[in-house]
Design an enzyme around this catalytic site. Structure first.
Site, PDB file in Angstrom:
ATOM      1  N   ASP A  85       3.676  -3.316   7.620  1.00 13.04           N
ATOM      2  CA  ASP A  85       2.351  -2.837   7.633  1.00 13.04           C
ATOM      3  C   ASP A  85       1.191  -3.590   7.662  1.00 13.04           C
ATOM      4  O   ASP A  85       1.166  -4.833   7.460  1.00 13.04           O
ATOM      5  CB  ASP A  85       2.183  -1.692   6.654  1.00 13.04           C
ATOM      6  N   GLU A 146       3.022  -2.453   1.830  1.00 16.17           N
ATOM      7  CA  GLU A 146       2.585  -3.677   0.849  1.00 16.17           C
ATOM      8  C   GLU A 146       0.881  -3.382   0.780  1.00 16.17           C
ATOM      9  O   GLU A 146       0.447  -3.942  -0.342  1.00 16.17           O
ATOM     10  CB  GLU A 146       3.120  -4.908   1.231  1.00 16.17           C
TER      11      GLU A 146
END
Length: 376
Positions: A85, A146
């Site tokens: 991400d 994250e």
């Protein structure tokens, strides 16, 4: 064969990395992140991995876990842990297109941390292509959340790391090219002010502005910052009609603490600000927290191995503790030997100037391959 002699070519690696960079994957767009996971799964499968897709939870995208043929599969080995991400919303490619200029490659997420993840994939591809066998089984785990503190996959990462000989994180290298062997705690807090609405033009005095109260509280919160414990408000949401006194305002705070004591004191300080004043309630809710990771002997030994490898490659690998949390906080705090920030060199992560040094792709692939071949 010496893994440092594997035929890594930065330009070829960049060509393989480009589709990853052009597959935008902002954390909050679960479908976009899952598309990125599917692309990575395809590339991992192509080099001989068995890939498992782990469905996303809590509104986030999928994760993928890849294993490679090994006679000791299932025994303690090496975990390569990365996230796919990014902080860049869909459409960032229009402002930050993939491009190459003066030895640099630009694009959203290319530094943090698609470049590093791809480096490790290429390192494993070359190991397998040459017919080498890593001494220990290697597992890749790519996760989707994250950038917002890993609220959905912390347990998955910890379960996969438990009992491993080493965890390697291809997060971007430090500004001097160094690694990270410890991290400060990172805590998140949600702030809420609740006031009383009124018409802003006709009955302003009857209202109690949640926005005005939050503005004052933000100054208090950020004024608590010290060298050892920082507070930064990065998100504010409030209001819909300019002619209404806002009755609710929300904000988000990120705090960095160097030690557990600093974290405990910081939590107590921000929570002590709660209460009611002038008809407005102020409420603090603690969010996800990355624990303090202090380097243990196993991590220092892992760093020494990496330092010797880098000396053979031709550069000095420094190391130290750092702010800006990562999933290494979790594995390091568990006591599992963890080496973080061994990914690509670059600058501008999280900005519209995010880029990498192209020649660092081959450099870091050599390091990745050597680590996977020498960790025992």
């Amino acid at each position: 064969m010496n893994p440092l002699n594997l035929p890594f070519d930065s330009d070829e690696m960049l060509a393989g990395l480009r589709p990853w960079v052009e597959c935008e994957s902002p954390t909050w767009d679960a479908a976009a992140v899952s598309r990125m996971m599917a692309l990575a799964a395809r590339d991992l499968t192509a080099i001989g991995a068995t890939v498992e897709t782990i469905p996303g939870t809590k509104g986030f995208g999928d994760s993928i876990r890849a294993t490679f043929p090994h006679p000791d599969q299932g025994k303690p080995g090496i975990l390569v842990s990365g996230h796919l991400d990014t902080v860049h919303p869909i459409g960032t490619l229009e402002k930050l297109p993939f491009r190459v200029q003066d030895g640099l490659a630009y694009g959203p997420g290319i530094m943090d941390m698609k470049g590093g993840n791809y480096v490790f994939l290429e390192a494993m591809r070359q190991i397998l292509k040459t017919g080498l066998q890593t001494p220990l089984p290697v597992t890749f785990l790519f996760t989707p959340d994250e950038e917002v503190g890993t609220p959905a996959t912390r347990g998955l990462i910890e379960d996969q790391a438990r009992g491993q000989r080493a965890v390697l994180l291809p997060e971007p290298a430090s500004p001097d090219g160094g690694a990270v062997i410890g991290r400060y705690a990172i805590a998140r807090f949600d702030l809420l002010t609740q006031g009383r609405p009124s018409h802003a033009g006709w009955a302003l005095k009857d209202g109690r502005s949640a926005i005005a109260a939050m503005a004052r509280k933000i100054l208090e919160v950020e004024a608590m910052t010290t060298d050892d414990c920082t507070f930064s408000v990065g998100v504010i949401h409030a209001g819909q009609w300019v002619n209404c006194v806002s009755s609710e305002c929300r904000a988000e705070v990120l705090s960095m603490a160097k030690t557990q004591a600093d974290l405990d004191n910081g939590v107590a300080a921000i929570e002590a600000l709660q209460g009611e004043a002038n008809g407005v309630d102020f409420i603090v809710t603690r969010g996800v927290t990355r624990p303090v990771w202090e380097p243990a002997p196993g991590t220092r030994q892992l760093y020494e191995l990496a330092r010797k490898i880098c000396a053979e490659i031709g550069f000095e690998l420094t190391a130290g503790s750092a702010g800006g949390g990562s999933d290494g906080n979790f594995t390091g705090a568990m006591g599992v030997p963890t080496l973080d920030s061994i990914g690509v060199r670059g600058k501008g992560l999280h900005t519209l100037n995010e880029h990498i040094q192209i020649d660092s792709l081959a450099e870091r692939a050599k390091l990745a391959a050597a680590l996977m071949m020498e960790i025992r």
